[in-house]
Write an enzyme that holds these catalytic residues in place. Sequence first.
Site, PDB file in Angstrom:
ATOM      1  N   HIS A   1       1.400   3.811   2.015  1.00 27.86           N
ATOM      2  CA  HIS A   1       2.049   4.490   3.149  1.00 27.86           C
ATOM      3  C   HIS A   1       3.570   4.476   2.958  1.00 27.86           C
ATOM      4  O   HIS A   1       4.133   3.484   2.503  1.00 27.86           O
ATOM      5  CB  HIS A   1       1.694   3.797   4.467  1.00 27.86           C
TER       6      HIS A   1
ATOM      7  N   HIS B   1       0.838  -1.207   0.000  1.00 26.12           N
ATOM      8  CA  HIS B   1       0.000   0.000   0.000  1.00 26.12           C
ATOM      9  C   HIS B   1       0.868   1.250   0.000  1.00 26.12           C
ATOM     10  O   HIS B   1       2.083   1.168   0.084  1.00 26.12           O
ATOM     11  CB  HIS B   1      -0.994  -0.017   1.164  1.00 26.12           C
TER      12      HIS B   1
ATOM     13  N   ASP C   1      -0.269  -4.277   5.949  1.00 24.38           N
ATOM     14  CA  ASP C   1      -1.187  -3.818   6.998  1.00 24.38           C
ATOM     15  C   ASP C   1      -2.603  -4.094   6.524  1.00 24.38           C
ATOM     16  O   ASP C   1      -2.926  -3.812   5.368  1.00 24.38           O
ATOM     17  CB  ASP C   1      -1.006  -2.321   7.240  1.00 24.38           C
TER      18      ASP C   1
ATOM     19  N   GLU D   1       1.407  -8.542   9.460  1.00 28.19           N
ATOM     20  CA  GLU D   1       1.584  -7.424  10.389  1.00 28.19           C
ATOM     21  C   GLU D   1       1.039  -7.886  11.741  1.00 28.19           C
ATOM     22  O   GLU D   1      -0.042  -8.463  11.807  1.00 28.19           O
ATOM     23  CB  GLU D   1       0.777  -6.247   9.845  1.00 28.19           C
TER      24      GLU D   1
ATOM     25  N   HIS E   1       5.984   1.766   3.669  1.00 26.28           N
ATOM     26  CA  HIS E   1       5.929   0.588   2.803  1.00 26.28           C
ATOM     27  C   HIS E   1       6.411   0.875   1.379  1.00 26.28           C
ATOM     28  O   HIS E   1       6.681  -0.059   0.636  1.00 26.28           O
ATOM     29  CB  HIS E   1       4.501   0.021   2.772  1.00 26.28           C
TER      30      HIS E   1
ATOM     31  N   HIS F   1      -7.634  -1.139   5.386  1.00 27.32           N
ATOM     32  CA  HIS F   1      -6.519  -0.296   5.848  1.00 27.32           C
ATOM     33  C   HIS F   1      -6.482   1.088   5.192  1.00 27.32           C
ATOM     34  O   HIS F   1      -6.764   2.071   5.847  1.00 27.32           O
ATOM     35  CB  HIS F   1      -5.195  -1.023   5.667  1.00 27.32           C
TER      36      HIS F   1
END
Lengths: 524, 824
Positions: free
Chosen positions: A70, A68, A178, A203, A73, A157
Amino acid sequence: MPEIRVTPLGAGQDVGRSCILVSIGGKNVMLDCGMHMGYNDDRRFPDFSYITRNGRLTDFLDCVIISHFHLDHCGALPYFSEMVGYDGPIYMTHPTQAICPILLEDYRKIAVDKKGEANFFTSQMIKDCMKKVVAVRLHQTVQVDEELQIKAYYAGHVLGAAMFQIKVGSESVVYTGDYNMTPDRHLGAAWIDKCRPNLLITESTYATTIRDSKRCRERDFLKKVHETVERGGKVLIPVFALGRAQELCILLETFWERMNLKAPIYFSTGLTEKANHYYKLFITWTNQKIRKTFVQRNMFEFKHIKAFDRAFADNPGPMVVFATPGMLHAGQSLQIFRKWAGNEKNMVIMPGYCVQGTVGHKILSGQRKLEMEGRQVLEIRMQVEYIQGLLPDAKKPRLLHGTLIMKDSNFRLVSSEQALKELGLAEHQLRFTCRVHLHDSRKEQETAARVYSHLKSLLKDHCVQHLPDGSVTVESILIQAAAHSEDPGTKVLLVSWTYQDEELGSYLTSLLKKGLPPAPSGGS
Amino acid sequence: MDPECAQLLPALCAALTDPRQPVADDTCLEKLLDWFKTLTEAGSSLQLLQDSPCLVELLLQVPKAPGLSPRVLAFSLRLAGLLAAQEDCFQFLQQGELLPGLFGEAGPLGGAAWTAPTVRSGWIQGLRSLAQHPSALHFLADLGALDTVVSLQGDSSLFVASAAGQLLAHLLGLSLRGQAEGSPGPQVCDWPASAQRIVGHIEESLCSPAAPRVTQALNVLTTTFGHCHQLWAQVLWARLSPLAACLLEKDPVPAAHSLVDLLLSAARSPALSSDRSRWETVAQALGRLSPAHAGPLALGLLTLQDCPQALSAQAFTVLLQPLACVLKAATQAPGPPGLPAGPEGDPAVADALLSSRSACVGLLCQTLAHLELLQPLPQRPAPWPQAPLLGAAVTVLRFCNGSAVPASGSDVGGRLCAILAGCVRVQRAALGFLGALSADTGPPELVTQVFAVLLDYLQSPDSSPTVLKKAFQATLRWLLSARTPPGCCDLDPPTQLLLRELLPVLQRRLCSPCWEVRDSGLEFLTQVVGCWAGQAGFRHALLASEVPQLAQQLLQDPESYVRASAVTAVGQLSSRGLPATPAGPEHPGGPQKSLLPELLHVLAADSEGFPRRAAMQVFTQWLRDGHAEVAEDTERFVARVLQAASRDLDWEVRAQGLELARVFLEQTLGQPGSRCPYAVAAPEAAAPGRVAQALRAACRVQLVEFAFRALFDYDRPVAQKSCDLLLFLRDQAAPWDSLQEARGSPDVASVEAALRRWRAGEQGQPLGPLEPEAVLAVLRSMDLEGLRGALAESSDHVERNPQSLLQDMLATVGILGDNEADCY
């Protein structure tokens, strides 16, 4: 038994810069390529030396998978592909591919702000990196080469987040990244096929943490914002460009509508449009409610939330401003903070974790006199609030985790209730909790008795009981009184309830927060 | 250490040893160590300890405190090592029995804390820092630490295991360097006991049947040869190379990858030097290792400055083998036959190529990449077989797109056809290599074939976006290599033909449904136009094609990256007099449609930053070049662009606006090198007059107001640029100062009031017309140098200083509770 090797190049025991190398059936796959917000030097990126010494990266690695957008990551991706020299395929979902460059540009801006352009990836590098991306659809089996295949699943998420199954012959690995098992205001819950992977990488930061009720936290948040605005104060909410900030926007928008509030809400310049654009574009990735409502009204077309102009910060009267960056370390949010910090009517709400070395970290740790540039001292008189778990931030995403079952090398993601049943766990292990502070100098038992009589008189239709051990129950909700560790004049009520009783649990908490009626023999 | 930090440190040390007070952030302890490192590097560690007894107390308390977090334990071990790196400080700590308490059995080594990888890692890192002097070696020997380090080589944590290997290599080096007599002796048996012990362990491991142990030993040796001294490197190699040779006898060769690393590390060290006999093991390895492992060894040897000639010839043969095999497998292999890899070829290479698809792809990609790396190096083998290499690259690409016909009766050919068809990885590698080969020329017929295969790839609907990007890049490199000197427009016919044939391809690619392809197409167009706009044939063909119009249409592309590239491309076309919208057929010879309003619209209205940044870059370039549309009314142009840029939300657009402002100022001030009509208008004007003119112009186009506002921009790089610009303006205006003084003091109140508002972050009203005299007076009164110094600091320099770190750590102590549980 096939050999599957897992090498954490970041993350592992550490938090941030998620980057895991998996070797399976002779194939090498990198799972995520994140950065660490806490450092400004080489330590911000994963340690790639382990793979660079295995010869040319592009020959050694078969693919990179990003779960994803973020930054913990994907933040090291342009560095890895354009500066370290990986030239192979990078897989991610379409929304992740669309949103990644925005976050990376944001990160670049912060880095340049700190150190200048030296030794950091450029905008061109971000673009060149994104050109290497192969976007995947959910449940689409992608054949990386003849032997290696991957498949993405919905992870909740954040928009576009995915779990990946990686398969080589009969061996497979599932990487969850996540994920989120409880639908929230804008996304649905994670889902995966029933499968039998040889290895699961998940996670687990919150795997053993029992969280306060989200509704409770949301209510707290709204209450704080509302109270400040009512008394004419200004509320600053530092956020990251994209992510769950959109969830907060929906929350405030709905509340403003319901309460018919007039105070303006602003979102950091330019970002609303961008965020809304992507949420609209990828509406199928959001939850059912949003998709359904979308037909009548687009949830992301806010009536009350408008774009912020820096001139607005000086306007008199109340307002709420979402501003970037989220840790108050530079730019707009810090400037507004400096302007508003001296007034006790104002409030800053930190909805995410802040790393050391940021103003956000300082005020969260209770510091009230901050040295600013040029030896100036800024005295913080505004209220500082931390909304626990309301928003994840880019570095340390927080989420309500699903429960993982792995039995006889067969694993499924299931609801908490199902997990309890199958694993034979005691039910109290998965309860929501909330703490309510009451001013009461009497003993705990007496406080509990007062709570019992108060609730008994209010909740005539419910079964309210006072148990021999001193605790009070309302249906399945358990209330226990305890002494406050530091203040003998305060009692702490621990309220806990099951997921099924979320409505009643939240209601009871709000009742108790209003306090108890005065006791005949003395006030509380 | 400054007094503020000295005051805070005791409280922090006390908090660290209190297990009830967890440490806030996982980065804080790292940063604290960084600070101690700078302190110990700058001065005496002993002094530091004497000035801060709390540190000694911390190191004393840590091993005794029960339930202390592994992170604090690891931190203390590393801190102790850092301090004890200086021998006097080491002695001081030894007197207090502190070091055995931390690193010996009494410390975490014997306790439950040892199960935490962080603690084991801290222990190793502490010892690694500490082991800098002979006393440290005695200490380690007394402690029996060597056995622990040896066993940690097999640790379950990769990072602990790797650090243990590094420490072992370091200890070997230290024990040999520590010899008082200088030379450690011509035989290993003359070496100090600790060195003998480590060498013995390595020998034992090399003979072990367990591959991980062999790998560990090889890795230790690789590190050792990376930093070793000639005297003992040769002794060590003489002793251990027979064992390495024994490994080569095994089938399969164990830990081949690590063995290659070792051989290369030894080859780069003084261990091998000029004595030919010492290279034997390396030569043997080239022959024995599988092609996948022999390749990296061969490349490594070929990049050496002083590799024996016979060995480098052998290495080159090894490197070329896979391509020789490919060439042999195709009937239509172009160019002179064969590579200097021998007509027969190595059967092992053919086996490797045929064994599996992934082995074949891996080997070919590796070979192509190695040759691409070797190609530009001065030490590459001579003569460089350019023609056969070109032929091989073309053949590989033809196998990949199915246009190569396998040689009759060749198993390899048929199998390669099947394996390579559509293989994106090999296509990318081969195109990269082909591009690199453009640095040398080739026989015309081969160049024609190169162009043909590149066109095939650019045209093929099967080419993936990443392959297309590589094909565009390779094509550009070949086109550039065919460039003729300036002024000469004659191109060789194949290049002319390629340029013409490229246009229909580009036309199609600009309409691709993939944004990556449209973008690569536009980038290619920009570069080609930059190089070939002067070539009449190309200009004619380009104008006759739809490419310019398509580029202009892409200004409306849904993908912002593509819009940005389109802005750059049409800007370039326009600069080169190749308008995207020539006069229509209905108005031949009529005026061309202006591009300026369109790009101004992009700057004012595009929702994404990339196209707006691109527009600013085009405008700046136009201003530099004196573009016709700019020259029509330069002031109006600059005013409009700056007005849009000053309001932009993207910091890079504002920064670019300041860049444009600088160009404008330079031109109006008549800086050397400027080509603006402005500068030409009054080249001979007296300096003060020119300054006055420039200042008035800058005020008219609201450049000064833009720069003043930008000085207080939220984004530091913008403020920095603005500060530089104003300094430039002030310094340039210096000749005018005397003139000003004669005229008396101008009214600066309104400017200063506005500056105060902007500094406070208020927007306020526009400043209105400015008087150059007032501007100059304000500029002179400002401390711009001071501001530049402040802006040159990192935006977080206050939060990042050690005092702030200590304050943060102390502030977090005890309040962690809920937040920590929730943050991660």
